[in-house]
Design a protein around this motif. Structure first.
Motif, PDB file in Angstrom:
ATOM      1  N   LEU A  14       0.803  -1.215   0.000  1.00 13.25           N
ATOM      2  CA  LEU A  14       0.000   0.000   0.000  1.00 13.25           C
ATOM      3  C   LEU A  14       0.837   1.266   0.000  1.00 13.25           C
ATOM      4  O   LEU A  14       0.525   2.212  -0.693  1.00 13.25           O
ATOM      5  CB  LEU A  14      -0.932  -0.008   1.212  1.00 13.25           C
ATOM      6  CG  LEU A  14      -1.877  -1.200   1.280  1.00 13.25           C
ATOM      7  CD1 LEU A  14      -2.705  -1.151   2.549  1.00 13.25           C
ATOM      8  CD2 LEU A  14      -2.779  -1.247   0.063  1.00 13.25           C
ATOM      9  N   GLY A  15       1.904   1.283   0.787  1.00  5.99           N
ATOM     10  CA  GLY A  15       2.694   2.492   0.885  1.00  5.99           C
ATOM     11  C   GLY A  15       3.958   2.444   0.061  1.00  5.99           C
ATOM     12  O   GLY A  15       4.581   3.456  -0.185  1.00  5.99           O
ATOM     13  N   GLY A  16       4.352   1.268  -0.358  1.00  2.44           N
ATOM     14  CA  GLY A  16       5.605   1.111  -1.085  1.00  2.44           C
ATOM     15  C   GLY A  16       5.424   1.266  -2.574  1.00  2.44           C
ATOM     16  O   GLY A  16       4.367   1.630  -3.070  1.00  2.44           O
ATOM     17  N   CYS A  17       6.474   0.969  -3.281  1.00  3.70           N
ATOM     18  CA  CYS A  17       6.429   1.105  -4.737  1.00  3.70           C
ATOM     19  C   CYS A  17       5.678  -0.072  -5.353  1.00  3.70           C
ATOM     20  O   CYS A  17       5.571  -1.140  -4.762  1.00  3.70           O
ATOM     21  CB  CYS A  17       7.844   1.197  -5.288  1.00  3.70           C
ATOM     22  SG  CYS A  17       8.855  -0.256  -5.004  1.00  3.70           S
ATOM     23  N   ALA A  18       5.172   0.115  -6.541  1.00  2.00           N
ATOM     24  CA  ALA A  18       4.398  -0.920  -7.213  1.00  2.00           C
ATOM     25  C   ALA A  18       5.226  -2.162  -7.485  1.00  2.00           C
ATOM     26  O   ALA A  18       4.701  -3.258  -7.561  1.00  2.00           O
ATOM     27  CB  ALA A  18       3.824  -0.384  -8.521  1.00  2.00           C
ATOM     28  N   GLY A  19       6.541  -2.039  -7.583  1.00  2.88           N
ATOM     29  CA  GLY A  19       7.416  -3.177  -7.842  1.00  2.88           C
ATOM     30  C   GLY A  19       8.041  -3.740  -6.586  1.00  2.88           C
ATOM     31  O   GLY A  19       9.025  -4.459  -6.656  1.00  2.88           O
ATOM     32  N   GLY A  20       7.472  -3.447  -5.392  1.00  2.00           N
ATOM     33  CA  GLY A  20       8.010  -3.965  -4.140  1.00  2.00           C
ATOM     34  C   GLY A  20       8.120  -5.488  -4.167  1.00  2.00           C
ATOM     35  O   GLY A  20       7.352  -6.158  -4.847  1.00  2.00           O
ATOM     36  N   ARG A  21       9.108  -6.025  -3.403  1.00  2.70           N
ATOM     37  CA  ARG A  21       9.376  -7.473  -3.428  1.00  2.70           C
ATOM     38  C   ARG A  21       9.427  -8.027  -2.013  1.00  2.70           C
ATOM     39  O   ARG A  21      10.020  -7.428  -1.133  1.00  2.70           O
ATOM     40  CB  ARG A  21      10.719  -7.733  -4.087  1.00  2.70           C
ATOM     41  CG  ARG A  21      10.799  -7.270  -5.521  1.00  2.70           C
ATOM     42  CD  ARG A  21      12.228  -7.250  -6.041  1.00  2.70           C
ATOM     43  NE  ARG A  21      12.960  -8.487  -5.857  1.00  2.70           N
ATOM     44  CZ  ARG A  21      13.020  -9.475  -6.744  1.00  2.70           C
ATOM     45  NH1 ARG A  21      12.387  -9.356  -7.892  1.00  2.70           N
ATOM     46  NH2 ARG A  21      13.720 -10.560  -6.508  1.00  2.70           N
ATOM     47  N   LEU A  22       8.815  -9.210  -1.821  1.00  2.00           N
ATOM     48  CA  LEU A  22       8.849  -9.944  -0.568  1.00  2.00           C
ATOM     49  C   LEU A  22       9.307 -11.363  -0.869  1.00  2.00           C
ATOM     50  O   LEU A  22       8.684 -12.051  -1.676  1.00  2.00           O
ATOM     51  CB  LEU A  22       7.468  -9.975   0.084  1.00  2.00           C
ATOM     52  CG  LEU A  22       7.242 -10.974   1.214  1.00  2.00           C
ATOM     53  CD1 LEU A  22       8.090 -10.603   2.435  1.00  2.00           C
ATOM     54  CD2 LEU A  22       5.768 -11.026   1.591  1.00  2.00           C
ATOM     55  N   ALA A  23      10.407 -11.784  -0.237  1.00  2.00           N
ATOM     56  CA  ALA A  23      10.890 -13.158  -0.394  1.00  2.00           C
ATOM     57  C   ALA A  23      10.984 -13.783   0.991  1.00  2.00           C
ATOM     58  O   ALA A  23      11.451 -13.144   1.936  1.00  2.00           O
ATOM     59  CB  ALA A  23      12.250 -13.184  -1.077  1.00  2.00           C
ATOM     60  N   ILE A  24      10.540 -15.029   1.130  1.00  2.00           N
ATOM     61  CA  ILE A  24      10.568 -15.729   2.408  1.00  2.00           C
ATOM     62  C   ILE A  24      11.405 -16.993   2.262  1.00  2.00           C
ATOM     63  O   ILE A  24      11.131 -17.834   1.404  1.00  2.00           O
ATOM     64  CB  ILE A  24       9.150 -16.091   2.884  1.00  2.00           C
ATOM     65  CG1 ILE A  24       8.301 -14.823   3.012  1.00  2.00           C
ATOM     66  CG2 ILE A  24       9.203 -16.844   4.210  1.00  2.00           C
ATOM     67  CD1 ILE A  24       6.835 -15.073   3.274  1.00  2.00           C
ATOM     68  N   ASN A  25      12.431 -17.109   3.103  1.00  2.00           N
ATOM     69  CA  ASN A  25      13.307 -18.288   3.148  1.00  2.00           C
ATOM     70  C   ASN A  25      13.870 -18.679   1.777  1.00  2.00           C
ATOM     71  O   ASN A  25      13.935 -19.861   1.445  1.00  2.00           O
ATOM     72  CB  ASN A  25      12.593 -19.477   3.779  1.00  2.00           C
ATOM     73  CG  ASN A  25      12.597 -19.409   5.284  1.00  2.00           C
ATOM     74  OD1 ASN A  25      13.172 -18.512   5.874  1.00  2.00           O
ATOM     75  ND2 ASN A  25      11.946 -20.361   5.917  1.00  2.00           N
ATOM     76  N   GLY A  26      14.265 -17.712   1.017  1.00  2.00           N
ATOM     77  CA  GLY A  26      14.899 -18.001  -0.259  1.00  2.00           C
ATOM     78  C   GLY A  26      13.956 -18.432  -1.365  1.00  2.00           C
ATOM     79  O   GLY A  26      14.393 -18.819  -2.442  1.00  2.00           O
ATOM     80  N   GLY A  27      12.647 -18.342  -1.107  1.00  2.00           N
ATOM     81  CA  GLY A  27      11.670 -18.712  -2.129  1.00  2.00           C
ATOM     82  C   GLY A  27      11.560 -17.651  -3.207  1.00  2.00           C
ATOM     83  O   GLY A  27      12.188 -16.598  -3.147  1.00  2.00           O
ATOM     84  N   GLU A  28      10.750 -17.966  -4.189  1.00  2.00           N
ATOM     85  CA  GLU A  28      10.490 -17.001  -5.255  1.00  2.00           C
ATOM     86  C   GLU A  28       9.868 -15.749  -4.652  1.00  2.00           C
ATOM     87  O   GLU A  28       8.942 -15.842  -3.847  1.00  2.00           O
ATOM     88  CB  GLU A  28       9.530 -17.588  -6.291  1.00  2.00           C
ATOM     89  CG  GLU A  28      10.177 -18.554  -7.235  1.00  2.00           C
ATOM     90  CD  GLU A  28      11.204 -17.890  -8.134  1.00  2.00           C
ATOM     91  OE1 GLU A  28      10.929 -16.799  -8.688  1.00  2.00           O
ATOM     92  OE2 GLU A  28      12.299 -18.454  -8.270  1.00  2.00           O
ATOM     93  N   PRO A  29      10.352 -14.581  -5.017  1.00  2.00           N
ATOM     94  CA  PRO A  29       9.773 -13.370  -4.442  1.00  2.00           C
ATOM     95  C   PRO A  29       8.368 -13.100  -4.964  1.00  2.00           C
ATOM     96  O   PRO A  29       8.047 -13.405  -6.105  1.00  2.00           O
ATOM     97  CB  PRO A  29      10.727 -12.260  -4.888  1.00  2.00           C
ATOM     98  CG  PRO A  29      11.636 -12.843  -5.885  1.00  2.00           C
ATOM     99  CD  PRO A  29      11.490 -14.329  -5.865  1.00  2.00           C
TER     100      PRO A  29
END
Length: 121
Positions: A14-29
């Motif tokens: 919501l507040g970040g950029c449209a291309g923000g990325r979240l990766a958990i434990n080395g998985g696909e972001p």
């Protein structure tokens, strides 16, 4: 990691950029405003009473590190009914106009699974 994932997912989506990325434990972001909350949703559904305690917030070698402890009971659909308690952390590694643009979450997935399976004291 309900509050931790929820807060960072919301910050990215919501507040970040449209291309923000979240990766958990080395998985696909997970990338973008729709995908990031979806990645966090699995934890929130599995642990409806999940809480995250902030253990520390510090500068690490790769970025800002948010360390927290998850506690909750796996009572979501197909849940085991077992409680879980484990530590984990996120590294916030990229910024977009002062907002988090990328985060990498880490936790001991084996220990998490063993708790749900009842294989820990």
């Amino acid at each position: 990691m309900r509050r931790l994932l929820l807060l960072t997912a919301l910050a990215l989506a919501l507040g970040g950029c449209a291309g923000g990325r979240l990766a958990i434990n080395g998985g696909e972001p997970s990338v973008g405003r729709e995908a990031i909350p979806e990645a966090a949703r699995g934890f929130m559904v599995a642990f409806p009473n999940m809480m995250i305690a902030l253990d520390s917030l510090r500068e690490g070698p790769e970025g800002i590190e948010y360390h927290g402890t998850l506690t909750g009971t796996n009572t979501g659909p197909g849940g085991t009914g077992r409680s879980a308690r484990m530590g984990g952390f996120e590294t916030w590694t990229a910024w977009d106009g002062g907002r988090i643009a990328e985060l990498i979450g880490r936790f001991d997935a084996g220990y998490y699974r063993r708790q749900l399976d009842g294989d820990t004291p």
